[in-house]
Design an enzyme around this catalytic site. Structure first.
Site, PDB file in Angstrom:
ATOM      1  N   GLU B  29       1.393 -24.496 -11.733  1.00  0.00           N
ATOM      2  CA  GLU B  29       0.712 -25.094 -11.278  1.00  0.00           C
ATOM      3  C   GLU B  29       1.184 -25.841  -9.550  1.00  0.00           C
ATOM      4  O   GLU B  29       2.636 -26.405  -9.750  1.00  0.00           O
ATOM      5  CB  GLU B  29       0.575 -26.320 -11.895  1.00  0.00           C
ATOM      6  CG  GLU B  29       0.002 -26.515 -12.994  1.00  0.00           C
ATOM      7  CD  GLU B  29       0.038 -27.309 -13.990  1.00  0.00           C
ATOM      8  OE1 GLU B  29       0.728 -28.239 -13.640  1.00  0.00           O
ATOM      9  OE2 GLU B  29       0.173 -26.948 -15.835  1.00  0.00           O
ATOM     10  N   GLU B  60      -0.308 -25.815 -19.939  1.00  0.00           N
ATOM     11  CA  GLU B  60       1.025 -25.083 -19.392  1.00  0.00           C
ATOM     12  C   GLU B  60       1.236 -24.349 -19.921  1.00  0.00           C
ATOM     13  O   GLU B  60       2.109 -23.047 -20.557  1.00  0.00           O
ATOM     14  CB  GLU B  60       1.865 -26.328 -19.878  1.00  0.00           C
ATOM     15  CG  GLU B  60       2.381 -27.075 -18.771  1.00  0.00           C
ATOM     16  CD  GLU B  60       1.216 -27.992 -18.598  1.00  0.00           C
ATOM     17  OE1 GLU B  60       0.285 -28.242 -19.524  1.00  0.00           O
ATOM     18  OE2 GLU B  60       1.262 -28.718 -17.726  1.00  0.00           O
ATOM     19  N   PHE B  83       6.736 -30.207 -14.924  1.00  0.00           N
ATOM     20  CA  PHE B  83       7.684 -31.550 -15.420  1.00  0.00           C
ATOM     21  C   PHE B  83       8.338 -30.961 -16.556  1.00  0.00           C
ATOM     22  O   PHE B  83       7.728 -30.385 -17.438  1.00  0.00           O
ATOM     23  CB  PHE B  83       6.814 -32.741 -15.664  1.00  0.00           C
ATOM     24  CG  PHE B  83       6.657 -33.599 -13.822  1.00  0.00           C
ATOM     25  CD1 PHE B  83       7.401 -34.382 -13.392  1.00  0.00           C
ATOM     26  CD2 PHE B  83       5.839 -33.340 -13.983  1.00  0.00           C
ATOM     27  CE1 PHE B  83       7.592 -34.991 -12.924  1.00  0.00           C
ATOM     28  CE2 PHE B  83       4.972 -33.752 -11.895  1.00  0.00           C
ATOM     29  CZ  PHE B  83       6.062 -34.369 -12.012  1.00  0.00           C
ATOM     30  N   ASP B  85       9.314 -32.448 -19.452  1.00  0.00           N
ATOM     31  CA  ASP B  85       8.396 -33.831 -20.863  1.00  0.00           C
ATOM     32  C   ASP B  85       6.858 -32.036 -21.152  1.00  0.00           C
ATOM     33  O   ASP B  85       7.371 -32.654 -22.245  1.00  0.00           O
ATOM     34  CB  ASP B  85       7.868 -34.687 -19.772  1.00  0.00           C
ATOM     35  CG  ASP B  85       8.799 -35.165 -18.876  1.00  0.00           C
ATOM     36  OD1 ASP B  85       9.090 -36.388 -19.448  1.00  0.00           O
ATOM     37  OD2 ASP B  85       9.320 -34.851 -17.680  1.00  0.00           O
ATOM     38  N   PHE B  86       6.764 -31.164 -20.039  1.00  0.00           N
ATOM     39  CA  PHE B  86       5.369 -30.754 -20.252  1.00  0.00           C
ATOM     40  C   PHE B  86       5.625 -29.420 -21.367  1.00  0.00           C
ATOM     41  O   PHE B  86       4.930 -29.045 -21.932  1.00  0.00           O
ATOM     42  CB  PHE B  86       4.654 -30.558 -19.637  1.00  0.00           C
ATOM     43  CG  PHE B  86       4.742 -31.973 -18.338  1.00  0.00           C
ATOM     44  CD1 PHE B  86       3.763 -32.613 -18.453  1.00  0.00           C
ATOM     45  CD2 PHE B  86       3.773 -31.497 -16.733  1.00  0.00           C
ATOM     46  CE1 PHE B  86       3.913 -33.703 -18.223  1.00  0.00           C
ATOM     47  CE2 PHE B  86       3.297 -32.637 -16.203  1.00  0.00           C
ATOM     48  CZ  PHE B  86       3.359 -33.666 -16.654  1.00  0.00           C
ATOM     49  N   HIS B 129       7.670 -38.424 -17.808  1.00  0.00           N
ATOM     50  CA  HIS B 129       7.947 -37.162 -16.338  1.00  0.00           C
ATOM     51  C   HIS B 129       9.049 -37.830 -16.129  1.00  0.00           C
ATOM     52  O   HIS B 129       9.539 -37.347 -14.641  1.00  0.00           O
ATOM     53  CB  HIS B 129       7.082 -37.767 -15.044  1.00  0.00           C
ATOM     54  CG  HIS B 129       5.320 -37.481 -15.041  1.00  0.00           C
ATOM     55  ND1 HIS B 129       4.602 -38.834 -16.338  1.00  0.00           N
ATOM     56  CD2 HIS B 129       4.605 -36.736 -15.439  1.00  0.00           C
ATOM     57  CE1 HIS B 129       3.331 -38.004 -16.138  1.00  0.00           C
ATOM     58  NE2 HIS B 129       3.311 -37.090 -15.990  1.00  0.00           N
TER      59      HIS B 129
END
Lengths: 365, 325
Positions: B29, B60, B83, B85-86, B129
């Protein structure tokens, strides 16, 4: 219950813990010996004040502490054993255990520098590095050592010492002594030495030279009259004690021998009373057994002189115009030059020599 | 020799590999026209063109699925998850598909791909994040996990990850993007599975990762100056494979291990190292193994709270000082 340093005499201010009779965690009965303590002149076992378990020992062996200071804690039955700060930590890390095992070391021999006295790896490595190399360590002075150090330094600082020595032919003494030796030993249970003969001769000479048996006080010399004879007794590494033969001037050789023997035994057993180690007016020190030729002794103030008897050995001596083998020894006296002069001291020594060489000693035994 | 930022080193590493090997492609992205939301990929689109540098939709799963398919069919894709986290939204693709394909096809299909991601605290982005999820990734058999702490290591380890025949999760640290370091000119290729001793000491061994490495180095300087404690600092760099040889060697020298971890405490990477060291180096330990971690909490967005939730230099110094006796 706290265990404190007991008052072991009216003037005693501190004591040295020589040995703990119990370990932390060990049970102790009331009045059972808990630790051994040493003060100026005595060693004694101190009994436990309570029955219980020794939960903490706060003072290491060899440490000197003031009277009343806390030494240990005894947890009495029913009470929770308390953990006191300073209690030795015995937990060992894995690497320390491994190193101790590899090198056959005892954890108790290693000083821990970690948290709570814990032994760290570096402590063991430092110990190993030190082992083999000559070690520097501090040995705290015993009470006797401290007192000796103070008095000797005071003496050396304040008294102008002069040393004089005479050579003495001990043949007359030795003939009598050796002839009597066996019977004496059988009867008295100990060996008759030269020392009581020398002591007797000194006491006799003092009657003619009273200034030797004196003290400097202010602007004058105090003559003591009676001879209280200090006789130095060596305690090996523990130090030196000087018990006093009271009124030695009134005693014969045999009585001098017995009194000296008795006092020396009590000194070695640390059983001397305060009275028996004070009040000397003149002192004899005997280094003879070590084979010394001459010793320059330091005066024990407030006395003004001290005599050293060194080794008496067979030596060639000129007798008349011939050479003879004679038991010869040196008598050396340090005197306080404030009290009298060299001629007086020399005359005294000459008199002692004359007595030792000229007296019919057979009559004294 | 040039001084690069950590962020420059990312682009330099990708560029080095794309220039070397036509099969290397890059997708994610905003990585192309925008040059990356952290500006880590500036200039790549211009240099290598839209066929090899592809901006993707905000999905993702699509990014990871496309990368997996590309790897299966002969390319060497680098995928960016903005990130870390994703990872949670594409975890099935990563944990169940990518990590297991070589094994389940009996080696017929390899997946030579790299998933780059921005990991860690420090930007006040809040609990969703800012996480350090390296311990998630290392929990999955079949994934290699790398987390460099310097520009030089970014470039060298990224090259090594691209050339590796299996999937590598490459954790960049958001808090380190602006840090600078010398990076020699020319091609740089490091080795996965190697730790680096970044400071040699004698008394304690501190093992750290990513942003915790510079903090540990600062703590080591303070310990030396204030306490006379001499600390070794090991930059783990690669969690899977793990360079146990270097870590064990450095722990054996000092007998003391401290891990400094940004991931939350429970099952953090340091727990694995602590367990290995307890098993393999027990008889060389001279004190308890101590882990210095973020507590087991969602990371706060408030700056003071965020800064104090993760291990601070003060906390490292105090913890080592307290336990070093």
């Amino acid at each position: 219950m706290d265990v404190v340093m007991p008052q072991l005499g009216e003037t005693v201010k501190e004591g040295t813990v020589i040995a703990w009779r119990k370990k932390v965690g060990e049970r102790v009965e009331k009045d059972e010996p808990l630790f051994e303590v040493n003060t100026d002149k005595v060693d004694m076992d101190v009994p436990s004040p309570a029955t219980g378990v020794v939960s903490a020992i706060l003072v290491a062996e060899g440490a000197t502490v003031r009277v009343g200071e806390k030494l240990a804690v005894i947890s009495e039955p029913g009470s929770q054993a308390t953990r006191e700060p300073g209690v030795q930590e015995t937990r060992l890390s894995p690497v320390v255990r491994k190193l101790l095992a590899e090198h056959g070391l005892d954890a108790a021999a290693i000083q821990g520098t970690g948290a709570g006295g814990r032994i760290t790896r570096d402590d063991v490595l430092a110990h190993l590095a030190q082992r083999g190399a000559p070690q520097r360590k501090v040995v705290p002075f015993s009470r006797i050592r401290k007192v000796t150090a103070e008095r000797m330094a005071l003496s050396w600082r304040t008294i102008p010492h002069v040393l004089q020595a005479v050579e003495v032919d001990f043949l007359p003494v030795e003939e009598v002594r050796l002839a009597a030796a066996e019977a004496w030993k059988a009867k008295e249970g100990f060996n008759l030495t030269l020392l009581p003969f020398v002591a007797h001769a000194v006491c006799a000479a003092i009657r003619e030279f009273p200034n030797v048996n004196a003290s400097v006080e202010g602007d004058g010399l105090v003559l003591h009259g009676a001879v209280h004879l200090g006789v130095a007794v060596d305690l090996g590494t523990e130090g030196l004690l000087v018990p006093v033969v009271k009124d030695a001037g009134n005693l014969g050789v045999a009585d001098l021998a017995r009194r000296m023997r008795g006092l020396a035994e009590k000194a070695r057993d640390k059983r001397l009373s305060a009275d028996e180690v004070s009040g000397a007016t003149y002192t004899i020190s005997n280094s003879g057994k070590f084979g010394t030729l001459l010793t320059a002794p330091i005066i024990d103030p407030p006395q003004v002189a001290i005599l050293s008897l060194d080794a008496v050995t067979k030596r060639p001596a000129v007798v008349g115009d011939a050479l003879a083998v004679r038991p010869i020894g040196v008598l050396a006296q340090s005197f306080d030059h404030r009290a009298f002069d060299g001629a007086y001291s020399a005359s005294f020594l000459r008199r002692v020599k004359e007595i030792l060489e000229g007296r019919d000693w057979a009559r004294d035994l | 020799m040039a001084e690069l930022t950590y962020r420059d080193a990312v682009a330099a590493g990708i560029a080095q590999e794309m220039a070397r090997d036509e099969s290397v492609v890059f997708l994610g992205e905003d990585i192309g026209a925008a040059g990356g939301v952290f500006k880590t990929t500036l200039g790549l689109l211009e240099r290598f063109g839209p066929r090899r540098v592809r901006d993707t939709p905000i999905s993702e799963q699509a990014i990871i699925g496309a990368a997996m398919g590309a790897a299966m069919t002969g390319l060497r894709p680098i995928a960016e998850i903005m990130f870390s986290d994703f990872f949670a939204v594409c975890w099935d693709m990563i944990a169940n598909e990518i990590a297991k394909t070589r094994y389940m096809t009996a080696g017929q299909i390899a997946l030579p791909l790299v998933i780059r991601t921005a990991n860690g605290y420090g930007s006040r982005f809040g609990a969703q994040h800012s996480q350090s999820v390296e311990n998630w990734a290392m929990a999955i058999p079949g994934l290699k996990v790398v987390a460099p702490s310097t520009p030089l290591d970014v470039k060298g380890l990224l090259a090594a990850a691209v050339r590796d025949p299996d999937p590598v999760i490459f954790f960049e640290h958001k808090g380190l993007y602006s840090t600078k370091g010398e990076v020699p000119d020319g091609e740089i290729v490091d080795r996965l599975g190697t730790a680096k001793v970044v400071r040699q000491g004698e008394d304690v061994t501190i093992v750290a990762l990513a942003a915790m490495v510079p903090k540990s180095l600062q703590a080591a300087e303070r310990l030396a100056a204030e306490d006379g404690i001499s600390a070794t600092v090991v930059d783990v760099r690669s969690l899977v494979p793990l360079d146990t040889k270097t870590i064990f060697e450095e722990v054996r020298k000092t007998g003391r291990l401290y891990t400094v971890e940004e991931n939350p405490r429970l099952c953090g990477w340091g727990a694995e190292i602590a367990s290995l060291v307890a098993e393999e180096c027990f008889y060389d330990l001279d004190g308890p193994i101590v882990r210095i971690t973020t507590p087991h909490v969602p990371l706060p967005a408030a700056d003071l709270l965020e800064d104090n939730a993760v291990p601070t230099v003060d906390r490292i110094v105090e913890t080592v000082r307290r336990n070093a006796g």
